[in-house]
Motif scaffolding. Structure first.
Motif, PDB file in Angstrom:
ATOM      1  N   MET A   4      75.098  59.129  40.755  1.00  9.94           N
ATOM      2  CA  MET A   4      74.889  60.247  39.871  1.00  9.94           C
ATOM      3  C   MET A   4      76.127  61.126  39.876  1.00  9.94           C
ATOM      4  SD  MET A   4      71.062  61.437  40.752  1.00  9.94           S
ATOM      5  CE  MET A   4      69.721  60.322  40.517  1.00  9.94           C
ATOM      6  N   LYS A   5      76.705  61.287  38.718  1.00  5.96           N
ATOM      7  CA  LYS A   5      77.924  62.074  38.635  1.00  5.96           C
ATOM      8  C   LYS A   5      77.649  63.567  38.692  1.00  5.96           C
ATOM      9  CE  LYS A   5      80.414  58.562  36.168  1.00  5.96           C
ATOM     10  NZ  LYS A   5      81.097  58.168  34.970  1.00  5.96           N
ATOM     11  N   ASN A   6      76.574  64.005  38.091  1.00  2.00           N
ATOM     12  CA  ASN A   6      76.217  65.416  38.070  1.00  2.00           C
ATOM     13  C   ASN A   6      75.325  65.720  39.266  1.00  2.00           C
ATOM     14  OD1 ASN A   6      75.571  68.017  37.448  1.00  2.00           O
ATOM     15  ND2 ASN A   6      74.640  67.555  35.466  1.00  2.00           N
ATOM     16  N   PRO A   7      75.759  66.585  40.206  1.00  2.00           N
ATOM     17  CA  PRO A   7      74.930  66.849  41.380  1.00  2.00           C
ATOM     18  C   PRO A   7      73.623  67.561  41.044  1.00  2.00           C
ATOM     19  CG  PRO A   7      76.871  68.268  41.397  1.00  2.00           C
ATOM     20  CD  PRO A   7      77.015  67.316  40.247  1.00  2.00           C
ATOM     21  N   ALA A   8      73.553  68.231  39.925  1.00  2.00           N
ATOM     22  CA  ALA A   8      72.314  68.917  39.556  1.00  2.00           C
ATOM     23  C   ALA A   8      71.247  67.938  39.079  1.00  2.00           C
ATOM     24  CB  ALA A   8      72.587  69.954  38.474  1.00  2.00           C
ATOM     25  N   THR A   9      71.623  66.699  38.776  1.00  2.00           N
ATOM     26  CA  THR A   9      70.670  65.713  38.286  1.00  2.00           C
ATOM     27  C   THR A   9      69.605  65.420  39.326  1.00  2.00           C
ATOM     28  OG1 THR A   9      72.393  64.728  36.943  1.00  2.00           O
ATOM     29  CG2 THR A   9      70.440  63.413  37.312  1.00  2.00           C
ATOM     30  N   LEU A  10      69.999  65.234  40.579  1.00  2.00           N
ATOM     31  CA  LEU A  10      69.035  64.950  41.631  1.00  2.00           C
ATOM     32  C   LEU A  10      68.129  66.148  41.882  1.00  2.00           C
ATOM     33  CD1 LEU A  10      67.953  62.996  43.716  1.00  2.00           C
ATOM     34  CD2 LEU A  10      69.683  63.805  45.298  1.00  2.00           C
ATOM     35  N   VAL A  11      68.687  67.343  41.889  1.00  2.22           N
ATOM     36  CA  VAL A  11      67.884  68.555  42.084  1.00  2.22           C
ATOM     37  C   VAL A  11      66.853  68.680  40.975  1.00  2.22           C
ATOM     38  CG1 VAL A  11      67.963  71.067  42.188  1.00  2.22           C
ATOM     39  CG2 VAL A  11      69.738  69.730  43.306  1.00  2.22           C
ATOM     40  N   ASN A  12      67.280  68.481  39.734  1.00  4.00           N
ATOM     41  CA  ASN A  12      66.364  68.604  38.606  1.00  4.00           C
ATOM     42  C   ASN A  12      65.312  67.514  38.613  1.00  4.00           C
ATOM     43  OD1 ASN A  12      67.772  70.830  37.765  1.00  4.00           O
ATOM     44  ND2 ASN A  12      69.044  69.705  36.347  1.00  4.00           N
ATOM     45  N   SER A  13      65.668  66.297  39.031  1.00  3.43           N
ATOM     46  CA  SER A  13      64.677  65.230  39.058  1.00  3.43           C
ATOM     47  C   SER A  13      63.649  65.467  40.160  1.00  3.43           C
ATOM     48  CB  SER A  13      65.351  63.869  39.225  1.00  3.43           C
ATOM     49  OG  SER A  13      66.037  63.795  40.454  1.00  3.43           O
ATOM     50  N   LEU A  14      64.044  66.063  41.272  1.00  5.61           N
ATOM     51  CA  LEU A  14      63.073  66.400  42.310  1.00  5.61           C
ATOM     52  C   LEU A  14      62.130  67.500  41.841  1.00  5.61           C
ATOM     53  CD1 LEU A  14      65.271  66.344  45.531  1.00  5.61           C
ATOM     54  CD2 LEU A  14      63.506  64.717  44.873  1.00  5.61           C
ATOM     55  N   MET A  15      62.657  68.463  41.109  1.00  3.29           N
ATOM     56  CA  MET A  15      61.800  69.521  40.575  1.00  3.29           C
ATOM     57  C   MET A  15      60.877  68.977  39.492  1.00  3.29           C
ATOM     58  SD  MET A  15      64.150  72.879  40.466  1.00  3.29           S
ATOM     59  CE  MET A  15      64.588  73.733  41.955  1.00  3.29           C
ATOM     60  N   LEU A  16      61.321  67.950  38.782  1.00  2.00           N
ATOM     61  CA  LEU A  16      60.478  67.333  37.766  1.00  2.00           C
ATOM     62  C   LEU A  16      59.240  66.696  38.390  1.00  2.00           C
ATOM     63  CD1 LEU A  16      60.210  66.589  34.758  1.00  2.00           C
ATOM     64  CD2 LEU A  16      61.424  64.480  35.286  1.00  2.00           C
ATOM     65  N   VAL A  17      59.401  66.111  39.562  1.00  2.00           N
ATOM     66  CA  VAL A  17      58.247  65.526  40.258  1.00  2.00           C
ATOM     67  C   VAL A  17      57.224  66.608  40.582  1.00  2.00           C
ATOM     68  CG1 VAL A  17      57.513  64.341  42.362  1.00  2.00           C
ATOM     69  CG2 VAL A  17      59.573  63.606  41.192  1.00  2.00           C
ATOM     70  N   LEU A  18      57.675  67.751  41.054  1.00  4.14           N
ATOM     71  CA  LEU A  18      56.759  68.856  41.331  1.00  4.14           C
ATOM     72  C   LEU A  18      56.107  69.376  40.048  1.00  4.14           C
ATOM     73  CD1 LEU A  18      58.719  70.944  43.972  1.00  4.14           C
ATOM     74  CD2 LEU A  18      56.680  69.587  44.338  1.00  4.14           C
ATOM     75  N   LEU A  19      56.885  69.486  38.986  1.00  2.00           N
ATOM     76  CA  LEU A  19      56.335  69.998  37.729  1.00  2.00           C
ATOM     77  C   LEU A  19      55.266  69.074  37.149  1.00  2.00           C
ATOM     78  CD1 LEU A  19      59.448  71.375  35.850  1.00  2.00           C
ATOM     79  CD2 LEU A  19      57.492  72.668  36.654  1.00  2.00           C
ATOM     80  N   LEU A  20      55.469  67.782  37.244  1.00  2.79           N
ATOM     81  CA  LEU A  20      54.509  66.849  36.660  1.00  2.79           C
ATOM     82  C   LEU A  20      53.336  66.569  37.585  1.00  2.79           C
ATOM     83  CD1 LEU A  20      56.909  64.295  34.980  1.00  2.79           C
ATOM     84  CD2 LEU A  20      55.677  66.187  33.936  1.00  2.79           C
ATOM     85  N   GLY A  21      53.593  66.502  38.878  1.00  2.00           N
ATOM     86  CA  GLY A  21      52.532  66.117  39.792  1.00  2.00           C
ATOM     87  C   GLY A  21      51.637  67.245  40.243  1.00  2.00           C
ATOM     88  N   ALA A  22      52.180  68.423  40.382  1.00  2.00           N
ATOM     89  CA  ALA A  22      51.424  69.525  40.988  1.00  2.00           C
ATOM     90  C   ALA A  22      50.858  70.504  39.977  1.00  2.00           C
ATOM     91  CB  ALA A  22      52.317  70.271  41.965  1.00  2.00           C
TER      92      ALA A  22
END
Length: 193
Positions: free
Chosen positions: A1-19
């Motif tokens: 992943m070239k953009n370091p914010a991509t991993l942060v945003n994808s982890l937050m996406l899991v919380l947004l969709l799952g919780a």
């Protein structure tokens, strides 16, 4: 992943969709997220200056997992149903702390960190409110009581309560946000024949 914010945003996406299946789950996740991120930021500040970059990663992992486990035990003692609703995401919160540390989130100004956390919290609560009201029929039941001829999914729309429905609803919210913030200047493209 070239953009370091991509991993942060994808982890937050899991919380947004799952919780966000219900407001109760979203509030429990938000409580855990706030407690773990806040305690981690305060605890890691004095360690950051004394550790080498190699040992900083190990200390970050140990501290994040310890804090998330301790807060999970406290939440279990305080309210077992809330703890059960976030138990899937406890490890993810620890991983979120480590990734945020690696990307320099805790080295930013306090106002920038608070802005990002408030945006995440607002989106989490908004998505939970929408999913619960649409999925369990709160909106349709209320409208059909006042207007007898209008029946809009009075029993609810179950698609909104599952993860796929949350993903669709989040996409619609992002599209609405982009449409709302788009500049109103006319484009200078030529019409196509």
């Amino acid at each position: 992943m070239k953009n370091p914010a991509t991993l942060v945003n994808s982890l937050m996406l899991v919380l947004l969709l799952g919780a966000t299946g219900s407001l109760r789950d979203a509030l429990a996740t938000l409580l855990m997220f706030t407690a773990v991120i806040g305690a981690y930021g305060v605890s890691m500040r004095p360690l950051r200056l004394r550790l080498t970059p190699q040992s900083l990663l190990l200390a970050s992992v140990i501290l994040a997992t310890t804090l998330s486990s301790c807060f999970a035990i406290l939440l279990q003692r305080w309210s077992l149903p809330w703890q059960q609703s976030v138990e899937l995401y406890i490890g993810l919160l620890a991983l979120q702390c480590v990734v945020l540390e690696h990307n320099g989130f805790f080295r930013q100004a306090l106002s920038a960190r608070l802005k990002r956390c408030v945006q995440f919290a607002g989106l989490l609560v908004l998505l939970a409110l929408l999913r619960e009201s649409i999925g369990h029929g709160s909106i349709g039941r209320h409208l059909s009581e006042h207007w007898q001829g209008l029946v809009l999914f009075s029993a609810g729309l179950p698609l909104a309560t599952i993860t796929a429905g949350g993903f669709i609803l989040l996409g619609l919210l992002l599209a609405a946000c982009q449409a709302w913030t788009r500049p109103t200047a006319p484009s200078k493209e030529s019409p196509h024949p």
